[in-house]
Design an enzyme around this catalytic site. Sequence first.
Site, PDB file in Angstrom:
ATOM      1  CG  HIS A 165     -94.957  56.597 104.374  1.00 33.24           C
ATOM      2  ND1 HIS A 165     -96.099  56.808 105.122  1.00 33.24           N
ATOM      3  CD2 HIS A 165     -94.750  57.761 103.680  1.00 33.24           C
ATOM      4  CE1 HIS A 165     -96.553  58.032 104.910  1.00 33.24           C
ATOM      5  NE2 HIS A 165     -95.761  58.624 104.029  1.00 33.24           N
ATOM      6  CD1 TRP A 166     -93.214  55.670  99.953  1.00 31.52           C
ATOM      7  CD2 TRP A 166     -91.984  54.868  98.276  1.00 31.52           C
ATOM      8  NE1 TRP A 166     -92.513  56.720  99.422  1.00 31.52           N
ATOM      9  CE2 TRP A 166     -91.742  56.254  98.388  1.00 31.52           C
ATOM     10  CE3 TRP A 166     -91.306  54.152  97.295  1.00 31.52           C
ATOM     11  CZ2 TRP A 166     -90.863  56.938  97.546  1.00 31.52           C
ATOM     12  CZ3 TRP A 166     -90.430  54.824  96.457  1.00 31.52           C
ATOM     13  CH2 TRP A 166     -90.224  56.210  96.573  1.00 31.52           C
TER      14      TRP A 166
END
Length: 290
Positions: free
Chosen positions: A261-262
Amino acid sequence: MTIWHELTGVDFALKTVDAAGIPTRALQAGSGAEAVVFLHGTSGHLEAFARNIVAHADRYECHAIDMLGHGYTGKPDYPYEIPRYVAHLIDYLDAVGLEKVHLVGESLGGWVAAYLASDHPERVLSLQLLAAGGTVANPEVMERIRTSTIKAVETDDIELTRARLRLLMHDAADATEELVRVRHRIYHQPDFVANIHNLLSLQNMETRQRNLLRPDRLARISAPTLVVWGHQNPFGDVPEAEKLAADIPGARLQLYPACGHWPQHEHAAEYNPLSLEFLAEASARAKSAA
């Protein structure tokens, strides 16, 4: 490598900016004719972009901020819905004298950036949506975000903060010990604890529905747009990214394998040159249209 080692080689300042009465923590670095503003995700903070600032500060004036109610920024007592975040961001831009900027938003930050770009195209040079939220209302994902965050905030056990941060990453090693400690300290500020339900208001179905980035809103975005997504994003599968890119006129999609997610953090070595190339193209396009 620590956050401060990541910033080695560039002059930067940590400031508190008065954004229409909201004290707003900002990391400012670099210089240039154009500015890039970095926006983090739900319950996050500006350190999410520690691996990106140096690469961008060589060419751009960079601003990474703690958004409304997050990090060390002010926490007024009301639910944080997207128009509130947008208003706070505009107030910050006005306070530091930025008329038009490149926006880079991760997760919630992407949601806010896209909303602003749809309503205020005159303020946006380009848009990067990194694992952006806001296009769907998945009850399972919303509950995972809400439950994992509340547990980490309301219990003074650093392992819960570590688990919350690792939830974002494909490789647990990317949730560095320093990031865990930074987030744990933020999570346990008294005003952060007292305010957590306001911060998580978008995980309520009724609230989320009225704030969604629906196709008609995305279709209004005129800024050059880059969507970046990880194949292992725990909060949204690849088809969600594909639809997001398809709904924004002319948007480009970049997918990374072995990525959660990053993407800007997990794949910084690939993301930074991609971002710089995209920003240069967007700048050239804006100049040719002027």
